[in-house]
Design an enzyme around this catalytic site. Structure first.
Site, PDB file in Angstrom:
ATOM      1  N   GLU A 119     -37.766   6.100  -7.638  1.00  0.00           N
ATOM      2  CA  GLU A 119     -37.178   5.068  -8.481  1.00  0.00           C
ATOM      3  C   GLU A 119     -35.795   4.674  -7.970  1.00  0.00           C
ATOM      4  OE1 GLU A 119     -37.384   2.241 -10.923  1.00  0.00           O
ATOM      5  OE2 GLU A 119     -39.091   3.564 -10.546  1.00  0.00           O
ATOM      6  N   SER A 205     -38.875  11.761  12.986  1.00  0.00           N
ATOM      7  CA  SER A 205     -39.875  10.799  12.537  1.00  0.00           C
ATOM      8  C   SER A 205     -41.087  10.745  13.461  1.00  0.00           C
ATOM      9  CB  SER A 205     -39.253   9.407  12.457  1.00  0.00           C
ATOM     10  OG  SER A 205     -38.072   9.449  11.696  1.00  0.00           O
ATOM     11  N   HIS A 341     -47.550   5.781   0.806  1.00  0.00           N
ATOM     12  CA  HIS A 341     -47.134   6.478   2.019  1.00  0.00           C
ATOM     13  C   HIS A 341     -45.626   6.731   2.002  1.00  0.00           C
ATOM     14  CE1 HIS A 341     -46.370   7.504   6.162  1.00  0.00           C
ATOM     15  NE2 HIS A 341     -45.563   6.470   6.268  1.00  0.00           N
ATOM     16  N   SER A 342     -44.879   5.696   1.658  1.00  0.00           N
ATOM     17  CA  SER A 342     -43.427   5.839   1.554  1.00  0.00           C
ATOM     18  C   SER A 342     -42.930   4.717   0.658  1.00  0.00           C
ATOM     19  CB  SER A 342     -42.768   5.717   2.931  1.00  0.00           C
ATOM     20  OG  SER A 342     -42.813   4.359   3.364  1.00  0.00           O
TER      21      SER A 342
END
Lengths: 461, 405
Positions: A119, A205, A341-342
């Protein structure tokens, strides 16, 4: 002349290696190549082929291709069903009540932190976030079965491992807000945690690159444990998704881990999706687990929504990984990626919302453990409310604190590239400083610890 | 003991090693029948005159080797022996394995001594727990090295040819170079990694046994890139690379493995990883190069100095990144002219960086544009190599053009 040279090599080899032992990591592979030269065609009576590449292969007269569909899918190991009922009371659960409550509270804390931070990202208060929804059981459960001295390599959806190992809420928030208290000095995107103290390598990453690292680290631990028997036996544990397993690094890593007999557990989180790509577009074999045997690696598939099954599988994997001087083990933990996913992804663009809701309702690691706890009389609605309220409060306190901190000093844009600053770097720092001094309106250096003075070279390593 | 005749594979290997030798015009080995593919033009005055047995760039006698002021005092009083470049590499690794139990040596075919013999005898002497073969996967073995280093080991990984480092590019650039930076205070690094790789032209290596990919690594912060030109350097720089807490890409000019023979101190010593070396002082022009082309430059300088009565300064960069700007700039300030020579392709090569730096920082001192003598914008096709890789004539001509400007 050249003949003598070649002969010398061969003579030296013959004297040094007995060609007796083959196909073990300890055996010099030389013995194998020597065997290859000296190998002869199988005698007519022999039922085995003498090809060095597959020593135990029998001859057959039947022209048959091995078909993947001929074998049944590898079974999924579970301890309790989706109603939280332990299936085999005899082998049962290996966790004390206190431990089970702790695991539960870690999973709940993780899920609440995920909600709040997702959020917060939506409100633009941090740049990026990735939730673990649906995979809390795999990460918290597996981490609880490891020794704290075991070395962990993670992909990025393993926040539960960090929680279980003792990464504090402050540490999470400092990293997520990239402030001056972030151990990573504000260099990484959010969720790229790491801690030497907790033996978890910093997340990067690039997918799957950590898999060969874990093999190399396991080899280092193995040698160090040989050199120093007073150290506790250690393994390395590597997490990755089923999508990452398509990378070449997965192949290189499992192969070298097997040939060098590295004590490492490879934990694949098979959650059905790599961003938008469903597993049907990812592979056509029997998941990731079916590949283990091809590398000569002991493998198990486990129900990732069953934290007890994960724990038991990892405990046994750890025991086996340390057996016979070390060997790799592959664990495929099945799950469903409940979240997007993100924060940069809207998963309803490629899957039905109803499917996700169904998974959320039907089965998930948190509710499954909750049912078990409730059946055992260890948990109820009041306790649930209390835990959720407390976790939420603690997270928000850490959130506020972290958000108020300054960003790290500007010199950390340059430090730690090499062990010490190079002459070129010092020149670049001076040049940047001079530009900012001449165009002060164009830059906001106040957000950074020490402001423009943070670029002073004297303070840097 | 009955001596078995060597089997075909060993025979062909030893034969191929022989053939890999650099051309040595005076050597009886270079019989015309064997090397019909590399005949030199009969009237050549410049090309083909590089003679490793007499070049002043190598220490042919012990005294000249020990006169090197960069060597520590106790080494300068020690003894030397005559070895070639692969033996020097071998000695450095042997010393590292002996003195530091964290050191590991591995790669493809490393255990039997390596296809270039660099790891000869190491597995026998230190055991195959520390010196071992890996599966044939560059990304796998470099990743393995990074992991081992991040848990405190000092791995020396070998890529069989620099041409085959590309599968490991992701590991080297996204991981190896960035581990310390991204970890920050969380305390991880993989500084113990050394990745060795034979590089450069070898006369008949064609597309995939000739490349010099150093410029691709010099564009990556966090890596050190080192290329030695001689056995003395190879030993000292490799030992420094192993001791360094930064990851090092160590490129070994493979044509020099057997060709470059010189007196090398017997003990261990290191050479600095950030300092260029002035091989020959001069006042009219500066040539900056590294690795094999230095011998080409030396031969060209000899001819040019005779023909044009000039004095050329020759600088060996040694460490390609981070590189020694001060030494190069000081030289160009003095001479006012500069040429950069390297084997790899010109565009965005190391020469581009050096030329740009000289232009930026010595602009007013320049009497001629900085010239680059480098590989052309093409691949190294088998039969075209001597037209592509800089030769003595091209360096000689560049000197002439620069002086005439």
């Amino acid at each position: 002349m050249s003949l003598r040279y070649g002969t010398r090599i061969i003579l030296r080899r013959r004297g040094l290696y007995a060609p007796a032992y083959v196909n073990t990591s300890q055996s010099p592979l030389l013995a194998r190549s020597w065997q290859r030269w000296s190998s002869v065609a199988a005698s007519p009576a022999s039922e085995r082929v003498l090809f060095p590449g597959a020593l135990n292969s029998k001859f057959t007269n039947a022209l048959e291709f091995t078909r993947p569909s001929a074998t049944e899918a590898i079974p999924t190991y579970r301890v309790m069903d989706q109603y939280g009922v332990v299936i085999d009371e005899h082998s049962g659960v290996d966790t004390t009540d206190e431990e089970a409550l702790k695991l539960y509270s870690h999973m709940v804390t993780l899920s609440i932190m995920d909600l709040i931070m997702f959020e917060a990202q939506r409100q633009g208060r941090l740049s990026f976030y990735m939730v673990s929804a649906g995979e809390e059981g795999i990460t918290v459960g597996s981490a609880s079965a490891l020794n704290p001295s075991d070395v962990v390599f993670a992909q990025y959806r393993e926040t539960g491992v960090f929680i279980q190992r003792g990464f504090t809420l402050d540490q999470f928030m400092n990293q997520l807000f990239s402030n001056c208290k972030d151990g990573g000095k504000g260099r990484n995107m959010p969720v790229h945690y790491g801690s030497r103290q907790l033996n978890i390598h910093t997340i990067s990453s690039t997918l799957a690159t950590q898999i060969p690292h874990s093999a190399g680290a396991a080899y280092a631990l193995k040698l160090q444990n040989l050199q120093r028997p007073d150290l506790p036996p250690r393994i390395s544990c590597c997490y990755f998704g089923e999508g990452a397993a398509s990378e070449g690094d997965f192949h290189g890593a499992l192969n070298i881990a097997a040939t060098r007999a590295c004590p490492v557990i490879f934990v694949c989180r098979n959650n059905g999706f790599a961003i938008s790509t469903p597993t049907a577009d990812q592979y056509r074999g029997d998941g990731i687990a079916s590949r283990g045997a091809g590398y000569g690696i002991q493998t198990i598939r486990v129900d990732g929504n069953d934290i007890f099954a994960v724990r038991k599988a990892i405990k046994e994997a750890r025991r086996r990984a340390l057996e016979d001087g070390g060997k790799p083990i592959l664990v495929e933990a099945m799950a469903y990626r409940v979240g997007h996913h993100s924060t940069s992804d809207d998963s309803y663009a490629y899957r039905q919302k109803v499917e996700v809701e169904d998974w959320k309702r039907r089965d998930n690691p948190i509710t499954r453990l909750r049912k078990w706890l409730e059946d055992r009389g260890l948990w109820d609605e009041n306790k649930e409310k209390e835990l959720r309220g407390k976790a939420r409060k603690e997270i928000l306190i850490a959130f506020d604190k972290a958000e108020k901190e300054k960003k790290p000093a500007l010199r950390h844009a340059f430090t730690d590239v090499w062990e010490t600053l190079t002459e070129e770097q010092k020149a670049h720092m001076n040049e940047l400083r001079s530009v900012i001094e001449r165009y002060p309106e164009e830059y906001n250096t106040d957000e950074y610890e020490g402001g423009l003075d943070g670029l002073k070279i004297e303070d840097s390593k | 003991m009955a001596v078995k005749p060597p089997v075909m594979r060993a025979l062909s290997r030893s034969l191929s090693l022989r053939l890999r030798q650099a051309p040595r015009p005076s050597s009886p080995c270079s019989s015309k029948q064997l090397r019909t593919y590399s005949n030199e033009p009969t009237k050549a005055r410049l090309n083909g005159s590089v003679d490793y047995s007499s070049t002043p760039l190598l220490n042919h006698i012990s005294q000249s080797c020990l006169a090197n002021p960069e060597l520590p005092q106790h080494v300068r009083q020690s003894k030397t022996k005559r070895i070639n470049l692969f033996q020097a590499i071998n000695e450095a690794m042997r010393h590292a394995l002996q003195t530091d139990e964290r050191v590991l040596v591995f790669g493809e075919d490393v255990q039997f001594g390596g296809v270039f013999r660099c790891t000869m005898g190491l597995a026998q002497d230190f055991g195959n727990e520390r010196v071992f073969n890996t599966p044939l996967s560059e990304q796998g073995l470099v990743g393995f090295a990074i992991g081992a280093a991040s848990e405190g080991m000092r791995p020396i990984a070998e890529i069989q040819f620099a041409d085959y480092v590309f599968p490991a590019f992701d590991q080297l650039i996204n991981e190896c170079a960035k581990v310390r930076y991204r970890a920050g205070d969380t305390g991880m690094d993989c500084g113990g990694v050394v990745v060795r790789m034979p590089s450069g032209g070898v006369g008949h290596g064609a597309l995939y046994h000739s490349q010099s990919p150093e410029a691709l690594f010099t564009h990556v912060p966090g890596l050190r890139v080192v290329i030695p030109r001689s056995p003395v350097q190879a030993k000292g720089l490799l030992l420094a690379a192993i001791a360094s807490n930064d990851p090092v890409i160590f490129m070994e000019p493979k044509i020099l493995y057997r060709a470059a023979v010189e007196q090398v101190p017997i003990g261990s010593y290191t050479l600095p990883l950030d300092r260029a070396e002035i091989l020959k002082p001069g006042s009219d022009l500066t040539i900056v190069s590294y690795g094999t082309p230095l011998y080409t430059c030396q031969a060209a300088i000899e001819a040019a100095e005779k023909d044009f009565r000039c004095s050329v300064e020759l600088i060996d960069l040694r460490t390609i990144y981070p590189w020694d700007r001060a030494t190069v700039l000081e030289s160009v300030e003095k001479t006012g002219r500069a040429i950069v020579v390297h084997e790899s392709m010109m565009n965005a090569g190391v020469g581009a960086e050096i030329a740009a730096t000289i232009q930026e920082q010595a602009f007013l001192r320049l009497s001629a544009p900085v010239k680059r003598v480098a590989g052309w914008a093409t691949h190294t096709g088998l039969v075209y190599e001597k037209f592509i890789i800089p030769d003595v004539t091209r360096v000689y001509d560049a000197i002439k053009q620069s002086l005439d400007y």
